[in-house]
Scaffold this motif. Structure first.
Motif, PDB file in Angstrom:
ATOM      1  N   THR A  47      45.676  57.776  26.946  1.00  0.00           N
ATOM      2  CA  THR A  47      45.404  56.631  26.067  1.00  0.00           C
ATOM      3  C   THR A  47      45.655  55.347  26.865  1.00  0.00           C
ATOM      4  O   THR A  47      46.326  55.379  27.903  1.00  0.00           O
ATOM      5  N   TYR A  50      46.716  64.118  19.828  1.00  0.00           N
ATOM      6  CA  TYR A  50      47.644  63.765  20.894  1.00  0.00           C
ATOM      7  C   TYR A  50      49.070  63.618  20.358  1.00  0.00           C
ATOM      8  O   TYR A  50      49.280  63.114  19.247  1.00  0.00           O
ATOM      9  N   THR A 106      55.423  60.991  24.812  1.00  0.00           N
ATOM     10  CA  THR A 106      54.775  61.438  26.053  1.00  0.00           C
ATOM     11  C   THR A 106      55.188  60.551  27.227  1.00  0.00           C
ATOM     12  O   THR A 106      55.498  61.046  28.311  1.00  0.00           O
ATOM     13  N   ASN A 107      55.228  59.246  27.002  1.00  0.00           N
ATOM     14  CA  ASN A 107      55.596  58.325  28.082  1.00  0.00           C
ATOM     15  C   ASN A 107      57.020  58.575  28.567  1.00  0.00           C
ATOM     16  O   ASN A 107      57.277  58.589  29.777  1.00  0.00           O
ATOM     17  N   ASP A 159      52.408  58.500  21.881  1.00  0.00           N
ATOM     18  CA  ASP A 159      52.569  57.895  23.208  1.00  0.00           C
ATOM     19  C   ASP A 159      54.028  57.740  23.615  1.00  0.00           C
ATOM     20  O   ASP A 159      54.382  58.010  24.762  1.00  0.00           O
ATOM     21  N   THR A 200      40.321  58.891  25.408  1.00  0.00           N
ATOM     22  CA  THR A 200      40.576  59.067  26.849  1.00  0.00           C
ATOM     23  C   THR A 200      39.398  58.640  27.720  1.00  0.00           C
ATOM     24  O   THR A 200      39.608  58.017  28.769  1.00  0.00           O
ATOM     25  N   THR A 247      51.181  67.386  31.661  1.00  0.00           N
ATOM     26  CA  THR A 247      51.902  67.106  30.413  1.00  0.00           C
ATOM     27  C   THR A 247      51.687  68.243  29.414  1.00  0.00           C
ATOM     28  O   THR A 247      52.605  68.619  28.691  1.00  0.00           O
ATOM     29  N   TYR A 291      47.486  63.241  31.975  1.00  0.00           N
ATOM     30  CA  TYR A 291      48.196  61.996  31.676  1.00  0.00           C
ATOM     31  C   TYR A 291      47.742  60.966  32.695  1.00  0.00           C
ATOM     32  O   TYR A 291      47.660  61.299  33.868  1.00  0.00           O
ATOM     33  N   PRO A 292      47.462  59.723  32.292  1.00  0.00           N
ATOM     34  CA  PRO A 292      47.467  59.190  30.942  1.00  0.00           C
ATOM     35  C   PRO A 292      46.218  59.605  30.156  1.00  0.00           C
ATOM     36  O   PRO A 292      45.181  59.912  30.731  1.00  0.00           O
ATOM     37  N   ASP A 345      47.547  52.931  25.988  1.00  0.00           N
ATOM     38  CA  ASP A 345      48.990  52.693  25.979  1.00  0.00           C
ATOM     39  C   ASP A 345      49.668  53.464  27.125  1.00  0.00           C
ATOM     40  O   ASP A 345      50.573  52.958  27.786  1.00  0.00           O
ATOM     41  N   GLN A 346      49.205  54.675  27.357  1.00  0.00           N
ATOM     42  CA  GLN A 346      49.786  55.492  28.441  1.00  0.00           C
ATOM     43  C   GLN A 346      49.430  54.917  29.814  1.00  0.00           C
ATOM     44  O   GLN A 346      50.233  54.990  30.749  1.00  0.00           O
TER      45      GLN A 346
END
Ligand code: AMP
Length: 199
Positions: free
Chosen positions: A100, A69, A75-76, A72, A163, A42, A97-98, A102-103
């Motif tokens: 977080t 970061y 990035t997602n 999200d 992370t 990423t 990636y991921p 959320d990720q």
């Protein structure tokens, strides 16, 4: 390649994790080439957008330069479209990636939609002070604007806060395989290969 040095053919949906400067990018390129799967970074995709001065690049740069970061949702979406590409159909090695929780959830959803799941999470274990030194050197060599000492310290903090907790999540799923990231580049590659075949 001999059978003993070739990573198990079945482990092809992989993550590589570890703090900034652990050597994820270098190792991801090597391992992905051996496995004939794409290494998807990423950070690299963001940097390509920064260079290309795309809308995404302008947005990403404002976070990257501070060591924060990228949001999200952005990035997602980016990863979702990358994983939908043809070359990722039979496997991928996600680098960076991921990052977080959320990720993690978003990735779970993407893989479910694709009818697949992760095979392993490769964790590069390194010492923080050593990593700062490596990154300062990389900043000088590559001119990366986020490799200044101040930004590096912030990136390490953000890693620890957001992370590092992901490792527990993947530990609970019994996916994590730890490798000593302080060894030489070649030795780390050997250990990663072994981590994929042992089991
Ligand atoms: P890296 O090259 O992986 O160290 O990433 C460089 C920078 O890109 C990070 O410090 C973040 O600003 C951004 N970045 C890369 N991957 C992610 C991600 N998964 N989530 C949010 N920001 C990211």
């Amino acid at each position: 390649m001999t059978e003993s040095s070739a990573p198990a053919a079945s482990a092809r949906r992989l993550l590589i994790v570890g703090p900034p400067g652990a050597g994820k990018g270098t190792q991801a390129e090597r391992l992905a080439a051996e496995l004939s799967i794409p290494a998807i970074s990423t950070g690299d995709i963001f940097r390509a957008n920064v260079s290309g001065e795309t809308e995404l690049g302008v947005l990403a740069k404002s976070y990257m330069d501070k060591g924060e970061y990228v949001p999200d949702s952005v990035t997602n979406d980016m990863v979702r479209s990358r994983l939908a590409e043809d070359d990722a159909k039979d496997g991928f090695l996600l680098d960076g990636y991921p990052r977080t929780i959320d990720q993690v959830e978003a990735l779970d959803g993407m893989l479910e939609e694709l009818g697949t799941s992760l095979d392993a999470v490769l964790l590069l274990v390194v010492e923080t002070e050593e990593v700062v030194g490596r990154l300062v050197e990389r900043g000088k060599a590559q001119g990366r604007s986020d490799d200044t000492e101040e930004t590096i310290r912030r990136r390490l903090e953000v890693y620890a806060e957001q992370t590092a907790p992901l490792i527990d999540v993947y530990e609970k799923r019994d996916l994590v395989r730890r490798v000593d990231g302080m060894a030489s580049i070649d030795d780390v590659t050997v250990s990663l290969r072994k981590a994929l075949t042992d089991r």
